[in-house]
Design an enzyme around this catalytic site. Structure first.
Site, PDB file in Angstrom:
ATOM      1  N   SER A   1      -0.212   6.332   8.707  1.00 32.13           N
ATOM      2  CA  SER A   1       1.183   5.996   8.441  1.00 32.13           C
ATOM      3  C   SER A   1       1.908   7.276   8.068  1.00 32.13           C
ATOM      4  CB  SER A   1       1.314   5.017   7.260  1.00 32.13           C
ATOM      5  OG  SER A   1       1.128   3.687   7.683  1.00 32.13           O
TER       6      SER A   1
ATOM      7  N   SER B   1      -7.993   4.753   8.127  1.00 34.76           N
ATOM      8  CA  SER B   1      -8.544   4.247   9.397  1.00 34.76           C
ATOM      9  C   SER B   1      -7.513   4.525  10.480  1.00 34.76           C
ATOM     10  CB  SER B   1      -8.787   2.742   9.325  1.00 34.76           C
ATOM     11  OG  SER B   1      -9.548   2.397   8.201  1.00 34.76           O
TER      12      SER B   1
ATOM     13  N   GLU C   1       0.804  -1.230   0.000  1.00 34.90           N
ATOM     14  CA  GLU C   1       0.000   0.000   0.000  1.00 34.90           C
ATOM     15  C   GLU C   1       0.834   1.277   0.000  1.00 34.90           C
ATOM     16  OE1 GLU C   1      -1.860  -0.790   4.232  1.00 34.90           O
ATOM     17  OE2 GLU C   1      -1.663   1.368   3.939  1.00 34.90           O
TER      18      GLU C   1
ATOM     19  N   ARG D   1       9.053   4.186   6.163  1.00 36.28           N
ATOM     20  CA  ARG D   1       7.908   4.428   7.044  1.00 36.28           C
ATOM     21  C   ARG D   1       8.489   4.849   8.390  1.00 36.28           C
ATOM     22  NH1 ARG D   1       4.535   2.101  10.938  1.00 36.28           N
ATOM     23  NH2 ARG D   1       2.318   2.589  10.665  1.00 36.28           N
TER      24      ARG D   1
END
Lengths: 374, 473
Positions: free
Chosen positions: A196, A193, A139, A208
């Protein structure tokens, strides 16, 4: 407009899918350059899918096509057409898969590029229910590739990226377009939701940095519990009418004014929901106040964490994406203000029109790329 | 002489405030101190002065008895170089002509009259520390005014005051030596909204006739300053809450010599069978990340006794936990909220990584059991109808605690500090949060960070305020 060279084109239909924790985002390329010959050869179900998607803006009870986001006359992989942006709740996933089965999707296209957690979670369901094989993609990879692509092609000759001029004046601050010329490095904050946070140095080099579980799902979940609302739109509607200062304990509620020693203004929130331990105060606030306080609390927490990351990674540009910001000007302005204020003007918050769709676009691009691999 | 010391202290103190309390290089402070001292007729041999490790206590120090001063303040033989030379201002040495007797003289002159209180008026709770002298001579007792006696009797013969005041007896420190007196240190708390009742009591007991200055910190010291004056004729000596916090922590840690250890951590926090509290030696405390979880949260990086900075804070603190719990479950007190949280299960309320991925999100090392979206399952009506109040309380606790842990971890990483001490009354009787913090810090830092806790939790600000008693403004 950047042209993508493909030696081999994948078969239509061209989709990209991002199955998130709350929403499924779907991008669909509608070719507008179909020759008569091609049309004659076109199988019936392909035609029917195209007609179904492009002649409706709502699908079933919960599917929506964001027409205002449609990209016109896009040329990609040697074809010209429109790129459509569709979303529906992940809770409706099984119905979607059944529809795919009913429309004999598998006979057309045995590979579907999908990203998001649901690409993994629903992989088996796609196979068993609709005989469809998912090409699973990460993703965050898709997010970045999708973002870079949309930024490069522009939004129908308008800029994709914008910021707020004078963010401290929430009434009068102006939305200004901005050029992401010098994209890198950027801090990318994806608020779905959950959240990140990525530090992106170049097209292929990112990490990340961290994340937080207090995201869009928290806002909506808490709002539903506290106010009885059921949808994101209802929650935002209530929040736009409420006053969070009745709910939150501010610095001035504790200090009687500013906490000067550490530069904390009296109007800053010292303790979110801090007044709610008092029965009197609980009885005196409205549902709208609670919705507003929830929005402000979640938004400010994300802003605070983003700011810390930006400082640590020494990055000045913070780009916020994700569907938490969809039709959510309260949050976008708050984020713009917070970034500017707490960093004394060092950091700038940037936003993108296609908000939560970049993952799906990235998956769509991968479809074309995989066809390119010889 | 002591007047000069007080003036210099104040001047340096105000300079420090103007430098916004941020950490600054030692040379800046050295420069300032040398300047000021020369103005006052003291001569320093420039660089050589600061470098010398003297046996005698520094001239700029507050008069204190050797026996109860935190060890880092005194230049004892073999004191580590950081304490001797690394701390700011107060450790500056002067020439050997500084008389030691000076300190004992000013000790007697500057010893404040009883009663000795320190107060921390926070957003939710007022914390009060009271020193009960146990070495009162017969002569002193005879001279003692009635109101002072009555205050002492009232405080020490009760463990509850009115409906909401509580004395935490298990935290009492006995046989403490403070400014040459021996006695017990008591720890009392009551909700900030009961302050008016407290002020009326102070007025009724003629507190102002005893003691016109009261050392107070916390936001309420500023907010209620006028009320103290008008309602009870009491003048507050206002002190910064973070200064007091740090002073209080260092002091209490140094004087707790018997009984349960002040500083501890949790081993195997998530294993109910093996989890145990273990003592931790904080003798060499710096650098330290101090996380104060009250109504809201402040995070401080402490490099030495006088050198610290407020790194950041978050408004999602103890007040958020209690406020949300009251709204979601109908409870009314912190204790009720915790009791419910203990019974509940947050995984039905939160959306976990596995709820979205069907398992781990391996690419970025996120295990399936990690929370992806707090309260994320509550967007679904079915799930809302199926969770209990206890589940909601638990989810609120876990969400707030994990958020604090996450922000703390980021700070620790950036400040390059491995030891994190959590204080504040959010952790009072809250082993759930302490274990969660212990586990989270350890797990997400892959064992680099350690979560530490202190028994006197939320009282350090009040202790720090008490310690300022000999320095009237």
């Amino acid at each position: 407009m950047k042209l993508r060279r493909c030696s081999r084109k994948p078969a239509f239909p061209w989709f990209g899918m991002d199955i998130g924790g709350t929403l499924v985002k779907l991008v669909y390329f509608e070719p507008k350059d179909i020759t008569e010959e091609e049309e004659l050869e076109e199988v019936e179900n392909l035609k029917s899918i195209r007609r179904y998607l492009t002649s409706n803006t709502a699908y079933g009870k919960t599917g929506v096509r964001d027409v205002h986001l449609e990209l016109h006359n896009l040329t990609i992989c040697g074809r010209t057409g429109n790129l459509h942006f569709i979303r529906f709740p992940t809770a409706a996933m099984h119905r979607f898969i059944q529809m795919g089965r009913d429309k004999h999707f598998s006979s057309l296209h045995t590979t579907l590029c999908a990203t998001g957690g649901g690409a993994y979670k629903f992989e088996n369901d796609f196979r068993t229910m609709a005989d469809l094989e998912l090409l699973k993609l990460d993703e965050l990879d898709c997010l970045i590739q999708g973002l870079l692509y949309i930024d490069s092609v522009g939004f129908n000759d308008h800029p994709e990226c914008y910021y707020f001029e004078n963010p401290s004046d929430t009434q009068n601050c102006i939305k200004e377009p901005c050029c992401l010329d010098n994209l890198f490095p950027m801090l990318l904050v994806n608020i779905g939701s959950g959240v990140s946070i990525l530090a992106v140095y170049t097209k292929d080099n990112y990490k990340r940095v961290t994340g937080t579980s207090l995201g869009g799902g928290t806002f909506l979940g808490l709002c539903c519990l506290l106010t009885g609302c059921e949808t994101f739109e209802e929650a935002l509607e209530m929040a736009s009418k409420g006053d969070s200062t009745n709910v939150d304990k501010l610095v001035k509620d504790i200090y009687g004014g500013d906490y000067q020693r550490f530069g904390l203004q009296g109007s800053a929130v010292a303790s979110s929901f801090g007044h709610m331990m008092s029965k009197e105060k609980r009885d005196s606030i409205s549902k709208e106040d609670l919705a507003r306080a929830t929005l402000v609390t979640i938004t400010n927490n994300i802003g605070s964490i983003a700011r810390m990351c930006a400082v640590n990674e020494k990055i000045e540009r913070v780009v916020f994406v994700g569907n938490f910001l969809r039709i959510n000007t309260v949050s976008t302005k708050l984020l713009a203000y917070a970034m500017d204020f707490w960093s004394k003007g060092q950091l700038r918050a940037l936003f993108l029109e296609h908000e939560g769709y970049f993952g799906a676009v990235g998956a769509f691009l991968d479809l074309l790329k995989s066809a390119d691999d010889t | 002489m002591s007047e000069w010391m007080n003036r210099t202290e104040k001047l340096i103190g105000s300079l420090r405030v103007q430098l916004t309390g941020e950490a600054h290089s030692l040379s800046v402070y050295r420069f300032l101190v040398n300047d000021i001292m020369e103005l006052n007729g003291f001569h320093c041999d420039g660089e050589g002065c600061a470098e010398e490790k003297e046996e005698e206590p520094p001239a700029l120090m507050l008069p204190r008895s050797k026996t109860e001063t935190p060890c880092s303040l005194i230049a004892t033989p073999g004191a580590d170089s950081e304490a001797a030379g690394g701390s700011a201002l107060r450790e500056q040495r002067v020439s050997k002509s500084t008389p030691v007797m000076l300190r004992l003289d000013s000790l007697k002159k500057n010893r404040p009259p009883f009663p000795w209180f320190g107060m921390d008026i926070g957003g939710t709770l007022v914390k009060l520390v009271y020193f009960e002298p146990k070495d009162i001579t017969a002569e002193e007792e005879q001279e003692e005014v009635e109101s002072l006696k009555s205050i002492r009797r009232y405080l020490t013969s009760h463990t509850a005051y009115g409906k909401t005041g509580i004395r935490d007896v298990h935290l009492e420190l006995s046989d403490l030596i403070l400014w040459g007196r021996k006695g017990n240190l008591h720890f009392i708390r009551f909700p900030t909204h009961e302050l008016p009742a407290f002020l009326l009591m102070g007025r009724d007991k003629h507190f102002s006739s005893l003691h016109t200055t009261l050392c107070a910190t916390g936001g309420g010291a500023f907010k209620y300053e006028d009320d103290f004056r008008t309602m009870a004729n009491l003048q507050l000596l206002k002190l910064d809450e973070l200064d007091c916090l740090i002073k209080g922590v260092m002091y209490i840690y140094s004087v707790v010599s018997s009984g349960p250890p002040e500083c501890y951590y949790f081993e195997h926090p998530t294993d109910p069978e093996r989890c145990e509290q273990k003592a931790y030696n904080l003798e060499d405390p710096y650098p330290l990340l101090l996380v104060n979880i009250g109504s809201g949260v402040s995070i401080l990086a402490v490099y030495s006794k006088d050198n610290y900075k407020r790194v950041t804070g978050t408004s999602l603190g103890g007040g958020t936990f209690l406020g949300l719990c009251c709204l979601l479950t109908g409870c009314s007190t912190f204790e009720e909220a915790l009791a419910m949280a203990t019974e509940g299960e947050s995984t039905c309320v939160d959306k976990l990584v596995r709820d979205i991925y069907g398992g781990d999100y391996e690419r970025f090392g996120l295990p399936g059991w990690a929370v992806a979206s707090s309260f994320g399952n509550m967007i679904c009506k079915e799930k809302r109808d199926s969770v209990s109040k206890e589940d909601l309380a638990r989810a609120t606790l876990v969400t707030i605690t994990n958020n604090i842990g996450s922000i703390t971890r980021m700070c620790a990483l950036n400040e390059n500090i491995e030891r994190v001490v959590f204080v504040g009354n959010f952790l009072r009787v809250n082993t759930l949060s302490m274990k969660l913090l212990s586990y989270a810090l350890d797990y997400w830092s892959k064992g680099q960070l350690k979560a530490l806790f202190l028994r006197h939790e939320g009282y350090f600000g009040a202790v720090g305020a008490l310690l300022e008693l000999p320095n009237p403004s």
